[in-house]
Design an enzyme around this catalytic site. Structure first.
Site, PDB file in Angstrom:
ATOM      1  N   LYS A 274       0.842  -1.268  -0.270  1.00  0.00           N
ATOM      2  CA  LYS A 274      -0.037  -0.014   0.162  1.00  0.00           C
ATOM      3  C   LYS A 274       0.963   1.249   0.152  1.00  0.00           C
ATOM      4  CE  LYS A 274      -4.358  -0.161   2.589  1.00  0.00           C
ATOM      5  NZ  LYS A 274      -5.045  -0.247   3.726  1.00  0.00           N
ATOM      6  N   CYS A 275       0.205   2.254  -0.593  1.00  0.00           N
ATOM      7  CA  CYS A 275       1.017   3.550  -0.385  1.00  0.00           C
ATOM      8  C   CYS A 275       1.197   4.184   0.800  1.00  0.00           C
ATOM      9  CB  CYS A 275       0.727   4.590  -1.739  1.00  0.00           C
ATOM     10  SG  CYS A 275      -0.630   5.642  -1.039  1.00  0.00           S
ATOM     11  N   GLY A 276       1.610   5.283   1.174  1.00  0.00           N
ATOM     12  CA  GLY A 276       1.691   5.999   2.119  1.00  0.00           C
ATOM     13  C   GLY A 276       2.733   5.977   3.161  1.00  0.00           C
TER      14      GLY A 276
END
Lengths: 76, 158
Positions: free
Chosen positions: B34-36
Protein backbone atom coordinates in the site's frame (compact mmCIF):
# COMPACT_ATOMS: atom_id res chain seq x y z
CA UNK A 1 -13.22 17.69 -22.67
CA UNK A 2 -10.14 15.52 -22.24
CA UNK A 3 -9.47 13.99 -18.85
CA UNK A 4 -6.40 11.95 -17.93
CA UNK A 5 -5.83 10.27 -14.59
CA UNK A 6 -2.33 9.27 -13.52
CA UNK A 7 -2.48 6.72 -10.74
CA UNK A 8 -0.85 3.69 -9.12
CA UNK A 9 -2.43 0.52 -7.71
CA UNK A 10 -3.15 0.34 -3.97
CA UNK A 11 -3.55 4.10 -3.74
CA UNK A 12 -6.79 4.88 -1.92
CA UNK A 13 -7.11 8.46 -3.16
CA UNK A 14 -6.43 7.44 -6.77
CA UNK A 15 -9.46 5.20 -6.51
CA UNK A 16 -11.52 7.98 -4.96
CA UNK A 17 -10.63 10.32 -7.83
CA UNK A 18 -11.61 7.71 -10.44
CA UNK A 19 -14.85 6.88 -8.61
CA UNK A 20 -15.71 10.57 -8.47
CA UNK A 21 -15.30 10.88 -12.26
CA UNK A 22 -17.34 7.73 -12.86
CA UNK A 23 -20.11 8.89 -10.53
CA UNK A 24 -20.33 12.08 -12.59
CA UNK A 25 -20.31 10.15 -15.90
CA UNK A 26 -17.05 11.72 -17.02
CA UNK A 27 -14.97 9.53 -19.27
CA UNK A 28 -11.23 9.57 -18.73
CA UNK A 29 -8.03 7.88 -19.80
CA UNK A 30 -6.22 6.10 -17.00
CA UNK A 31 -2.41 5.88 -16.88
CA UNK A 32 -0.90 3.45 -14.39
CA UNK A 33 2.40 5.18 -13.71
CA UNK A 34 3.65 2.22 -11.65
CA UNK A 35 3.72 0.01 -14.75
CA UNK A 36 3.91 2.49 -17.64
CA UNK A 37 7.38 4.04 -17.62
CA UNK A 38 6.64 6.55 -20.37
CA UNK A 39 3.49 7.77 -18.63
CA UNK A 40 5.46 8.12 -15.40
CA UNK A 41 8.11 10.22 -17.16
CA UNK A 42 5.46 12.39 -18.84
CA UNK A 43 3.72 13.00 -15.56
CA UNK A 44 6.93 13.93 -13.75
CA UNK A 45 8.01 16.27 -16.55
CA UNK A 46 4.61 17.94 -16.87
CA UNK A 47 3.94 18.37 -13.15
CA UNK A 48 7.45 18.45 -11.71
CA UNK A 49 6.57 16.02 -8.92
CA UNK A 50 5.87 12.37 -8.09
CA UNK A 51 2.62 12.38 -6.12
CA UNK A 52 -0.49 10.66 -7.44
CA UNK A 53 -3.31 10.87 -8.30
CA UNK A 54 -2.80 13.54 -10.89
CA UNK A 55 -5.98 14.54 -12.71
CA UNK A 56 -5.43 16.40 -15.97
CA UNK A 57 -8.45 18.27 -17.24
CA UNK A 58 -7.97 19.97 -20.61
CA UNK A 59 -4.28 20.51 -19.91
CA UNK A 60 -4.69 21.68 -16.32
CA UNK A 61 -3.22 19.52 -13.59
CA UNK A 62 -4.66 18.76 -10.17
CA UNK A 63 -2.30 17.01 -7.76
CA UNK A 64 -3.92 14.73 -5.19
CA UNK A 65 -7.65 14.32 -4.86
CA UNK A 66 -9.17 17.80 -4.73
CA UNK A 67 -12.90 17.61 -5.22
CA UNK A 68 -13.49 21.39 -5.27
CA UNK A 69 -10.88 21.97 -7.96
CA UNK A 70 -12.18 19.06 -10.01
CA UNK A 71 -15.74 20.34 -9.85
CA UNK A 72 -14.55 23.79 -10.89
CA UNK A 73 -12.57 22.59 -13.91
CA UNK A 74 -15.24 20.10 -14.93
CA UNK A 75 -18.00 22.67 -14.57
CA UNK A 76 -20.01 20.50 -12.17
CA UNK B 1 23.69 -21.51 -5.76
CA UNK B 2 24.31 -17.92 -4.76
CA UNK B 3 22.17 -14.84 -4.45
CA UNK B 4 23.76 -13.55 -7.66
CA UNK B 5 22.11 -16.36 -9.64
CA UNK B 6 18.67 -14.77 -9.17
CA UNK B 7 16.97 -12.35 -11.48
CA UNK B 8 14.14 -10.10 -10.35
CA UNK B 9 11.79 -7.75 -12.18
CA UNK B 10 11.53 -4.02 -11.71
CA UNK B 11 8.10 -2.38 -11.51
CA UNK B 12 8.08 -1.97 -15.28
CA UNK B 13 8.62 -5.69 -15.86
CA UNK B 14 12.26 -5.41 -16.94
CA UNK B 15 14.60 -8.11 -15.67
CA UNK B 16 17.32 -7.12 -13.22
CA UNK B 17 20.02 -9.73 -12.44
CA UNK B 18 21.14 -9.56 -8.82
CA UNK B 19 24.69 -10.02 -10.11
CA UNK B 20 24.39 -6.28 -10.91
CA UNK B 21 24.83 -5.75 -7.18
CA UNK B 22 28.00 -7.80 -6.72
CA UNK B 23 30.40 -6.16 -4.28
CA UNK B 24 27.62 -4.20 -2.54
CA UNK B 25 26.15 -4.74 0.89
CA UNK B 26 22.47 -5.51 0.32
CA UNK B 27 19.49 -4.98 2.56
CA UNK B 28 16.55 -6.87 1.07
CA UNK B 29 13.17 -5.83 2.42
CA UNK B 30 9.62 -6.92 1.71
CA UNK B 31 7.66 -3.70 1.84
CA UNK B 32 3.99 -2.94 2.29
CA UNK B 33 2.25 -2.84 -1.04
CA UNK B 34 0.00 0.00 0.00
CA UNK B 35 1.15 3.51 -0.54
CA UNK B 36 1.52 6.01 2.20
CA UNK B 37 3.79 7.08 4.95
CA UNK B 38 5.34 4.46 7.16
CA UNK B 39 8.21 5.13 9.55
CA UNK B 40 10.05 2.09 8.12
CA UNK B 41 10.13 3.56 4.62
CA UNK B 42 11.39 6.81 6.08
CA UNK B 43 14.10 5.04 8.09
CA UNK B 44 15.22 2.96 5.11
CA UNK B 45 15.40 6.05 2.93
CA UNK B 46 17.59 7.73 5.55
CA UNK B 47 19.97 4.76 5.65
CA UNK B 48 20.10 4.71 1.87
CA UNK B 49 20.82 8.41 1.58
CA UNK B 50 23.61 8.13 4.13
CA UNK B 51 25.25 4.88 3.04
CA UNK B 52 24.57 4.28 -0.65
CA UNK B 53 27.78 6.02 -1.68
CA UNK B 54 29.71 3.74 0.67
CA UNK B 55 28.31 0.68 -1.06
CA UNK B 56 24.88 -0.03 0.46
CA UNK B 57 22.02 -1.00 -1.81
CA UNK B 58 18.49 -1.47 -0.52
CA UNK B 59 16.15 -3.65 -2.55
CA UNK B 60 12.43 -3.33 -1.81
CA UNK B 61 9.92 -5.99 -2.79
CA UNK B 62 6.27 -5.09 -2.28
CA UNK B 63 4.14 -8.04 -1.26
CA UNK B 64 0.40 -7.96 -0.80
CA UNK B 65 0.42 -11.04 1.40
CA UNK B 66 -0.02 -9.00 4.56
CA UNK B 67 -2.29 -6.37 3.07
CA UNK B 68 -5.45 -7.55 4.79
CA UNK B 69 -3.75 -7.31 8.14
CA UNK B 70 -2.62 -3.79 7.39
CA UNK B 71 -3.75 -1.47 10.16
CA UNK B 72 -4.25 1.20 7.49
CA UNK B 73 -4.35 4.50 9.29
CA UNK B 74 -2.24 7.32 7.93
CA UNK B 75 -2.42 6.24 4.32
CA UNK B 76 -6.18 6.60 4.19
CA UNK B 77 -6.11 10.17 5.38
CA UNK B 78 -3.62 11.64 2.94
CA UNK B 79 -4.97 12.82 -0.37
CA UNK B 80 -2.07 11.51 -2.40
CA UNK B 81 0.47 8.70 -2.70
CA UNK B 82 4.03 8.91 -3.90
CA UNK B 83 5.25 7.11 -6.95
CA UNK B 84 7.77 4.46 -5.90
CA UNK B 85 6.55 4.94 -2.31
CA UNK B 86 8.55 8.16 -2.08
CA UNK B 87 11.88 6.38 -1.74
CA UNK B 88 14.92 6.58 -3.99
CA UNK B 89 16.18 3.00 -3.59
CA UNK B 90 14.92 0.44 -6.10
CA UNK B 91 11.46 -1.03 -5.62
CA UNK B 92 10.75 -4.17 -7.61
CA UNK B 93 7.66 -5.90 -8.92
CA UNK B 94 5.15 -7.14 -6.40
CA UNK B 95 5.89 -10.73 -5.32
CA UNK B 96 4.75 -13.45 -2.93
CA UNK B 97 7.18 -14.07 -0.08
CA UNK B 98 5.42 -17.13 1.38
CA UNK B 99 3.60 -20.14 -0.02
CA UNK B 100 3.90 -22.16 -3.21
CA UNK B 101 4.17 -19.05 -5.38
CA UNK B 102 6.89 -17.43 -3.29
CA UNK B 103 9.53 -15.77 -5.46
CA UNK B 104 12.65 -17.97 -5.86
CA UNK B 105 14.78 -15.24 -4.26
CA UNK B 106 12.63 -15.40 -1.12
CA UNK B 107 12.69 -19.20 -1.04
CA UNK B 108 16.47 -18.90 -1.05
CA UNK B 109 16.64 -16.14 1.59
CA UNK B 110 14.37 -18.10 3.92
CA UNK B 111 16.39 -21.27 3.43
CA UNK B 112 19.60 -19.40 4.24
CA UNK B 113 18.18 -17.59 7.27
CA UNK B 114 15.05 -18.96 8.90
CA UNK B 115 13.27 -16.81 11.47
CA UNK B 116 12.99 -17.41 15.20
CA UNK B 117 9.53 -18.95 14.85
CA UNK B 118 9.88 -20.76 11.53
CA UNK B 119 11.02 -19.82 8.10
CA UNK B 120 8.00 -17.92 6.83
CA UNK B 121 8.02 -14.16 6.60
CA UNK B 122 5.71 -12.89 9.33
CA UNK B 123 5.02 -9.35 8.28
CA UNK B 124 6.00 -6.41 6.08
CA UNK B 125 9.53 -5.07 6.51
CA UNK B 126 11.36 -8.27 7.39
CA UNK B 127 14.96 -7.54 6.39
CA UNK B 128 17.79 -9.70 5.11
CA UNK B 129 21.35 -8.39 5.23
CA UNK B 130 23.73 -9.69 2.56
CA UNK B 131 27.48 -9.07 2.63
CA UNK B 132 29.70 -7.99 -0.27
CA UNK B 133 30.34 -11.62 -1.23
CA UNK B 134 26.66 -12.46 -1.48
CA UNK B 135 26.39 -14.30 1.83
CA UNK B 136 23.09 -13.87 3.68
CA UNK B 137 24.44 -12.91 7.08
CA UNK B 138 21.44 -11.89 9.13
CA UNK B 139 17.67 -11.69 9.22
CA UNK B 140 15.79 -9.02 11.16
CA UNK B 141 12.16 -9.12 12.25
CA UNK B 142 9.71 -6.48 11.08
CA UNK B 143 9.87 -4.62 14.37
CA UNK B 144 13.61 -4.00 14.05
CA UNK B 145 14.00 -0.43 12.90
CA UNK B 146 16.35 0.52 10.08
CA UNK B 147 18.33 2.63 12.58
CA UNK B 148 18.99 -0.49 14.67
CA UNK B 149 20.57 -2.23 11.67
CA UNK B 150 22.87 0.67 10.83
CA UNK B 151 25.79 -0.61 12.93
CA UNK B 152 25.73 -4.06 11.30
CA UNK B 153 25.67 -2.47 7.85
CA UNK B 154 28.62 -0.22 8.62
CA UNK B 155 30.64 -3.23 9.84
CA UNK B 156 30.00 -5.02 6.55
CA UNK B 157 30.82 -1.94 4.49
CA UNK B 158 34.23 -2.02 6.20
Amino acid sequence: MEVNVYSIPNCPMCNVAKEFLKANSISFIEHDVASDRQAAKDMIVKTGQKAVPVVEIDGEFIIGFDQDKMEELLGL
Amino acid sequence: MSIYDFTVKDTYGDEVPLSDFKGKVLLIVNTASKCGFTPQFEGLEKLYTELSEKGLEILGFPSNQFANQDPGTNEEIRNFCLLNYGVSFPIFEKIDVNGDDAAPLYQYLKKEKGGIAGKNIKWNFTKFLVDKDGKVVKRYASATTPEAIRGDIIKLLG
